[in-house]
Design a protein around this motif. Sequence first.
Motif, PDB file in Angstrom:
ATOM      1  N   LYS A 131     -12.640 -43.302 -17.452  1.00  0.00           N
ATOM      2  CA  LYS A 131     -12.404 -42.347 -18.528  1.00  0.00           C
ATOM      3  C   LYS A 131     -13.254 -41.096 -18.337  1.00  0.00           C
ATOM      4  CE  LYS A 131     -10.741 -41.212 -22.657  1.00  0.00           C
ATOM      5  NZ  LYS A 131      -9.295 -41.028 -22.919  1.00  0.00           N
ATOM      6  N   ALA A 209     -14.649 -35.706 -30.442  1.00  0.00           N
ATOM      7  CA  ALA A 209     -13.910 -36.891 -30.879  1.00  0.00           C
ATOM      8  C   ALA A 209     -14.554 -37.525 -32.106  1.00  0.00           C
ATOM      9  CB  ALA A 209     -13.845 -37.916 -29.744  1.00  0.00           C
ATOM     10  N   ARG A 333      -6.284 -45.682 -25.961  1.00  0.00           N
ATOM     11  CA  ARG A 333      -6.470 -45.791 -27.408  1.00  0.00           C
ATOM     12  C   ARG A 333      -7.769 -45.168 -27.885  1.00  0.00           C
ATOM     13  NH1 ARG A 333      -2.220 -46.034 -26.637  1.00  0.00           N
ATOM     14  NH2 ARG A 333      -0.723 -47.737 -26.714  1.00  0.00           N
ATOM     15  N   THR A 334      -8.487 -44.479 -27.010  1.00  0.00           N
ATOM     16  CA  THR A 334      -9.773 -43.879 -27.367  1.00  0.00           C
ATOM     17  C   THR A 334      -9.775 -42.399 -27.016  1.00  0.00           C
ATOM     18  OG1 THR A 334     -10.692 -44.550 -25.224  1.00  0.00           O
ATOM     19  CG2 THR A 334     -11.050 -46.038 -27.087  1.00  0.00           C
ATOM     20  N   GLY A 335     -10.713 -41.668 -27.623  1.00  0.00           N
ATOM     21  CA  GLY A 335     -10.766 -40.234 -27.413  1.00  0.00           C
ATOM     22  C   GLY A 335     -11.939 -39.760 -26.595  1.00  0.00           C
ATOM     23  N   GLN A 339     -16.370 -43.956 -26.717  1.00  0.00           N
ATOM     24  CA  GLN A 339     -15.480 -44.810 -27.494  1.00  0.00           C
ATOM     25  C   GLN A 339     -14.790 -45.832 -26.602  1.00  0.00           C
ATOM     26  OE1 GLN A 339     -14.156 -44.070 -31.389  1.00  0.00           O
ATOM     27  NE2 GLN A 339     -14.824 -46.094 -30.724  1.00  0.00           N
ATOM     28  N   ALA A 340     -14.426 -45.408 -25.375  1.00  0.00           N
ATOM     29  CA  ALA A 340     -13.803 -46.337 -24.424  1.00  0.00           C
ATOM     30  C   ALA A 340     -14.759 -47.472 -24.077  1.00  0.00           C
ATOM     31  CB  ALA A 340     -13.382 -45.592 -23.160  1.00  0.00           C
ATOM     32  N   TRP A 397      -1.027 -44.393 -30.471  1.00  0.00           N
ATOM     33  CA  TRP A 397      -2.041 -43.601 -31.146  1.00  0.00           C
ATOM     34  C   TRP A 397      -3.428 -44.159 -30.861  1.00  0.00           C
ATOM     35  CZ3 TRP A 397      -0.230 -44.480 -36.925  1.00  0.00           C
ATOM     36  CH2 TRP A 397      -0.247 -45.833 -37.218  1.00  0.00           C
ATOM     37  N   THR A 398      -4.438 -43.375 -31.228  1.00  0.00           N
ATOM     38  CA  THR A 398      -5.821 -43.734 -30.922  1.00  0.00           C
ATOM     39  C   THR A 398      -6.452 -44.457 -32.107  1.00  0.00           C
ATOM     40  OG1 THR A 398      -6.708 -41.648 -31.770  1.00  0.00           O
ATOM     41  CG2 THR A 398      -6.034 -41.710 -29.445  1.00  0.00           C
ATOM     42  N   GLN A 401      -6.712 -42.062 -35.019  1.00  0.00           N
ATOM     43  CA  GLN A 401      -5.439 -41.837 -35.707  1.00  0.00           C
ATOM     44  C   GLN A 401      -5.047 -43.054 -36.545  1.00  0.00           C
ATOM     45  OE1 GLN A 401      -3.302 -40.929 -32.105  1.00  0.00           O
ATOM     46  NE2 GLN A 401      -3.169 -38.745 -32.610  1.00  0.00           N
TER      47      GLN A 401
END
Length: 409
Positions: A131, A209, A333-335, A339-340, A397-398, A401
């Motif tokens: 990522k 994010a 699914r992460t920004g 977060q990942a 979506w993340t 979201q």
Amino acid sequence: MSGTALFARISRVPSSAWLVAAVLLLAANLRAPITGVAPLLDVLQTAFTLSPAQAGLLTSLPVLAFALLSPFAPACGKAWGLERTLLLGLVLVLLGLVLRATGGLAGLYLGTCLMGAGIALANVLLPSLIKRDFPDSVAAMTSAYSISMGLAAALASASVVGLDRTWGWQWALAAPLLLALPALVLWARVPRLPAPAAQAAAARQSAAAVFVPVWRSRLAWQVSLFMGFSSLLYYVLVTWLPSMLKAAGLSPQAAGQLHGVMQLATAIPGLLLAPVVPRLQDQRLLAAGVAALMGGCALGLWWLPQAALLWTFGFGLGLGGSMLLSLMFMGLRTGSPGQAAALSGMAQTLGYLLAAGGPILAGWVQAVWGGWAPVLAGMAALSVLIGWLGMQAGRGWTLAQDAAARHHL
């Protein structure tokens, strides 16, 4: 060419190319040390007078190590740096392989735990590194390292019985050192990348994010359980497929080869899904499809074991697809990289905690019932649940979201 000239030429290889090669070689060490044990379980049971449940521990212990250490891996990566932590993971894998092959019964279990600890660090942190350093190629890089895992696991499964017959089980268990040693050398030379445009963009993305606490996220739970139950099926088959096939009348050599076929098939979804996933709005149908394939193959192996080649190949496709989607979800699914890493830590903690009991439970059920039919029926039923979870986790979506949508309900 002189050694100096060769070193000079190697030194001119771009750092990004070093990193891609290092990721792929590291990935080759994440499954082969585990999958290479299953075809030897009967040999090890005889050598050490182990019960089926005790033998099942040899594949459950690494999975349990994944579950116990995954929560701490993101903090280690943040404190020591991703590259150094991944290098430490490889050192632990190498030491574990040596101890497992040379330390007798105690070394067999202790080395397995040490190896599992090293793999746990890489399992969690590789999605975060991808990522961070390949933000525009998450699906492609995830597919590439999934292919590397599958090919190495297939090679280990298919060759280990022959190595045992020629050199003995100790050398067969030590064979994955041929993957671990070059990976260790390469990771020792991988530089900490400077901040190119991709990393700078990832850093800005992280700052902008919205960070969602993953343990409070419905979507994070769905991703984690999808990965967990998929992993449970994977490790049950990694551990017991050769025994299932031998119970169906196949020779040990043929069972080991079909075990390798399953592992080889896990690499194929990486080739098929890499160009497809970025073009899809979501992955719901893909997730449901791989779950249906796994359930169908479980029923097929139960009702028509004569077609074992078809079912094992189908198992590999389904398992490879579900595990690949699980890994992709951690980036899609992460920004942000942070977060990942958080989602990866949660998914692998919860997922592998579920998976750790699978081989032991399957071995116990087989011993009580005297056959594999109840295990295969349970696997088919579990595939239905995996399909439903995949439909939820595959929405496009993340975490942020999803949290916002729930907040506005």
